[in-house]
Design an enzyme around this catalytic site. Structure first.
Site, PDB file in Angstrom:
ATOM      1  N   ARG A 165       0.812  -1.233   0.000  1.00 43.19           N
ATOM      2  CA  ARG A 165       0.000   0.000   0.000  1.00 43.19           C
ATOM      3  C   ARG A 165       0.843   1.280   0.000  1.00 43.19           C
ATOM      4  O   ARG A 165       0.459   2.283   0.597  1.00 43.19           O
ATOM      5  CB  ARG A 165      -0.925   0.047   1.226  1.00 43.19           C
ATOM      6  CG  ARG A 165      -2.123  -0.845   1.141  1.00 43.19           C
ATOM      7  CD  ARG A 165      -3.002  -0.456  -0.058  1.00 43.19           C
ATOM      8  NE  ARG A 165      -4.305  -1.028   0.058  1.00 43.19           N
ATOM      9  CZ  ARG A 165      -4.615  -2.282  -0.313  1.00 43.19           C
ATOM     10  NH1 ARG A 165      -3.693  -3.047  -0.849  1.00 43.19           N
ATOM     11  NH2 ARG A 165      -5.834  -2.744  -0.164  1.00 43.19           N
ATOM     12  N   SER A 239     -10.794   0.532   3.023  1.00 46.92           N
ATOM     13  CA  SER A 239     -10.026   0.354   4.268  1.00 46.92           C
ATOM     14  C   SER A 239      -9.563   1.715   4.757  1.00 46.92           C
ATOM     15  O   SER A 239      -8.879   2.425   4.024  1.00 46.92           O
ATOM     16  CB  SER A 239      -8.788  -0.508   4.022  1.00 46.92           C
ATOM     17  OG  SER A 239      -9.156  -1.768   3.549  1.00 46.92           O
ATOM     18  N   GLU A 335      -4.901   4.820   6.042  1.00 47.74           N
ATOM     19  CA  GLU A 335      -4.559   4.433   4.674  1.00 47.74           C
ATOM     20  C   GLU A 335      -4.794   5.543   3.650  1.00 47.74           C
ATOM     21  O   GLU A 335      -3.912   5.825   2.843  1.00 47.74           O
ATOM     22  CB  GLU A 335      -5.308   3.147   4.312  1.00 47.74           C
ATOM     23  CG  GLU A 335      -4.665   2.375   3.193  1.00 47.74           C
ATOM     24  CD  GLU A 335      -5.444   2.448   1.918  1.00 47.74           C
ATOM     25  OE1 GLU A 335      -4.979   1.918   0.925  1.00 47.74           O
ATOM     26  OE2 GLU A 335      -6.521   3.055   1.904  1.00 47.74           O
TER      27      GLU A 335
HETATM   28  N1  EPU Z   1     -10.759  -9.415  10.126  1.00 50.86           N
HETATM   29  C1  EPU Z   1     -11.369  -9.474  11.344  1.00 50.86           C
HETATM   30  N2  EPU Z   1     -12.314  -8.535  11.638  1.00 50.86           N
HETATM   31  C2  EPU Z   1     -12.662  -7.585  10.755  1.00 50.86           C
HETATM   32  C3  EPU Z   1     -12.024  -7.505   9.489  1.00 50.86           C
HETATM   33  C4  EPU Z   1     -11.066  -8.453   9.206  1.00 50.86           C
HETATM   34  O1  EPU Z   1     -11.084 -10.324  12.175  1.00 50.86           O
HETATM   35  O2  EPU Z   1     -13.551  -6.785  11.095  1.00 50.86           O
HETATM   36  C5  EPU Z   1      -9.771 -10.450   9.788  1.00 50.86           C
HETATM   37  C6  EPU Z   1     -10.334 -11.467   8.808  1.00 50.86           C
HETATM   38  O3  EPU Z   1     -11.004 -12.477   9.467  1.00 50.86           O
HETATM   39  C7  EPU Z   1      -9.106 -11.969   8.108  1.00 50.86           C
HETATM   40  C8  EPU Z   1      -8.188 -10.760   8.113  1.00 50.86           C
HETATM   41  O4  EPU Z   1      -8.703  -9.877   9.087  1.00 50.86           O
HETATM   42  O5  EPU Z   1      -8.471 -12.969   8.830  1.00 50.86           O
HETATM   43  C9  EPU Z   1      -8.057 -10.107   6.773  1.00 50.86           C
HETATM   44  O6  EPU Z   1      -9.320  -9.623   6.355  1.00 50.86           O
HETATM   45  P1  EPU Z   1      -9.672  -9.418   4.811  1.00 50.86           P
HETATM   46  O7  EPU Z   1      -9.191 -10.554   4.026  1.00 50.86           O
HETATM   47  O8  EPU Z   1     -11.104  -9.044   4.715  1.00 50.86           O
HETATM   48  O9  EPU Z   1      -8.797  -8.214   4.365  1.00 50.86           O
HETATM   49  P2  EPU Z   1      -8.420  -6.847   5.067  1.00 50.86           P
HETATM   50  O10 EPU Z   1      -7.077  -7.001   5.673  1.00 50.86           O
HETATM   51  O11 EPU Z   1      -9.539  -6.371   5.934  1.00 50.86           O
HETATM   52  C10 EPU Z   1      -7.281  -6.026   2.857  1.00 50.86           C
HETATM   53  C11 EPU Z   1      -7.219  -4.761   2.053  1.00 50.86           C
HETATM   54  C12 EPU Z   1      -8.508  -4.546   1.284  1.00 50.86           C
HETATM   55  C13 EPU Z   1      -8.698  -5.744   0.353  1.00 50.86           C
HETATM   56  C14 EPU Z   1      -8.724  -7.020   1.204  1.00 50.86           C
HETATM   57  C15 EPU Z   1      -8.770  -8.251   0.363  1.00 50.86           C
HETATM   58  C16 EPU Z   1      -5.736  -3.251   3.224  1.00 50.86           C
HETATM   59  C17 EPU Z   1      -5.600  -2.003   4.024  1.00 50.86           C
HETATM   60  N3  EPU Z   1      -6.964  -3.627   2.912  1.00 50.86           N
HETATM   61  O12 EPU Z   1      -8.325  -5.876   3.810  1.00 50.86           O
HETATM   62  O13 EPU Z   1      -8.353  -3.383   0.488  1.00 50.86           O
HETATM   63  O14 EPU Z   1      -9.889  -5.622  -0.376  1.00 50.86           O
HETATM   64  O15 EPU Z   1      -7.507  -7.118   1.990  1.00 50.86           O
HETATM   65  O16 EPU Z   1      -7.541  -8.415  -0.275  1.00 50.86           O
HETATM   66  O17 EPU Z   1      -4.722  -3.872   2.882  1.00 50.86           O
HETATM   67  C18 EPU Z   1      -8.757  -1.000   0.522  1.00 50.86           C
HETATM   68  O18 EPU Z   1      -7.540  -0.850   0.487  1.00 50.86           O
HETATM   69  O19 EPU Z   1      -9.552  -0.019   0.559  1.00 50.86           O
HETATM   70  C19 EPU Z   1      -9.300  -2.352   0.566  1.00 50.86           C
HETATM   71  C20 EPU Z   1     -10.606  -2.567   0.690  1.00 50.86           C
END
Ligand code: EPU
Length: 339
Positions: A165, A239, A335
């Protein structure tokens, strides 16, 4: 080129917050980019390039300079080989329209980045990524106007300083380059597992065993629909925080108290910890702070429910950052860029 004055930034950013821009204009060509940059320099006015406004937070004081809305279009295949197709895209092209078009051409490389709001030119700035793909994986080069030397330049992928990012465009070179086109190289092979966990789970749950970029795109659109609020309905910037990157000694400490902490090994002794998980652990998921709601389906997203100003947003953000720091001794970061 028409230049507008005193434009409320809240109407041009998906968080729907922020004061006025002193000037705002749209640019449709490289010539217009050069013209507005030289004009701004002669008047000592700062410039900020806005794509879709979906990853930018405007402060209450607004912007005492020129907001340039990138509108340069273009989609041209510049190389087509047995295995790959290389496409040059205008900086103002809508990102998701491009993903759809390349998927319709049976190409793969950006299909997992479906349904991300914003423009092509903005994608390298934060090294846009989702579900196992990021723009750094496919970007070959980009064209940009260098405001320091008043010339258009071409940068290769390795010049962009990409990491999670992040890129030089939001770091050391922030404000220097105006990205007018990007060139991406996509594969003619179909997407191959292993897929990102959440995507694999969706494929398994729906008994999907054939993987084409169209199937992956449709799956991603469904996954995102359930996790990420539509900014046209609920103001947000996706995010709101980056995931945290910590070192192994910190992880060991955390695991003593939270053995279930989800981690992603980034190599070199660094681990990515999902900030959404951290926020959930401190009980804020679904809660409203200063008019900002922590999304109940994904705690990494803040929705502007009734925040009156940037100050409300900043108070909510700082409260969350403070609680995470006090509980886990991890410093999380915002972010979206801020102007
Ligand atoms: N999780 C939780 N609680 C929550 C949210 C997430 O426990 O409320 C845990 C999930 O269970 C999982 C882990 O966190 O184990 C990762 O969650 P997820 O795969 O949904 O991805 P994220 O880390 O929340 C990132 C990106 C998103 C992207 C997703 C999928 C960043 C800052 N965000 O989110 O990007 O869509 O992975 O690849 O890296 C964005 O940048 O605006 C964005 C939406």
């Amino acid at each position: 080129m028409e230049i507008h004055t005193n434009i409320p930034l809240k109407n041009f950013t998906t968080m729907k917050i922020g004061g006025n821009a002193r000037f705002m204009t749209d640019v449709y060509s490289k010539e217009e980019v050069a013209e507005i940059c030289q004009n701004a320099k002669s008047k000592s006015l700062p410039i900020f390039i806005l794509g879709g406004g979906s990853n930018v937070i405007a402060t209450d004081k607004g912007f005492n300079g020129i907001i340039v809305r990138m509108r340069i279009s273009g989609f041209s295949v510049i190389n087509d080989s047995l295995n790959s197709t290389t496409i040059k895209l205008g900086g103002g092209e809508n990102w998701d329209a491009i993903v759809k078009r390349t998927v319709d051409m049976n190409l793969s490389g950006i299909e997992a980045m479906s349904a991300i709001p914003g423009t092509a030119g903005a994608s390298p700035v934060q090294n846009v990524g989702a579900y196992g793909q990021e723009i750094a994986d496919t970007l070959q080069s980009l064209e940009a106007y260098d405001t320091k030397i008043d010339k258009f330049i071409t940068m290769q992928n390795s010049d962009c300083g990409f990491s999670y990012r992040d890129s030089i465009f939001r770091g050391e070179a922030m404000g220097r380059y105006i990205i007018t086109s990007i060139t991406i190289k996509l594969s003619k092979n179909q997407p191959q597992p292993p897929f990102y966990d959440a995507l694999q789970k969706y494929l398994d749950d729906n008994n999907i065993k054939i993987f084409t970029s169209k199937i992956i795109r449709n799956s991603i659109i469904e996954i995102r629909k359930n996790k990420l609020p539509d900014p046209k309905i609920l103001p947000n910037t996706g995010s709101f925080f980056k995931n945290a990157i910590i070192e192994s000694w910190q992880l060991n400490d955390l695991k003593k108290i939270n053995p279930d902490i989800p981690t992603y090994d980034m190599g070199n002794g660094h681990y990515k910890i999902p900030t959404g998980w951290l926020i959930e652990q401190i009980g804020l998921k679904g809660k409203v702070l200063h008019g900002m709601r922590v999304h109940d389906k994904n705690a990494l997203v803040l929705i502007n429910e009734s925040a009156k100003s940037y100050k409300d947003l900043a108070d909510a953000r700082d409260e969350i950052i403070g609680k995470i720091r006090d509980t886990f001794r991890i410093q999380i970061q915002q972010e979206p860029l801020e102007i």
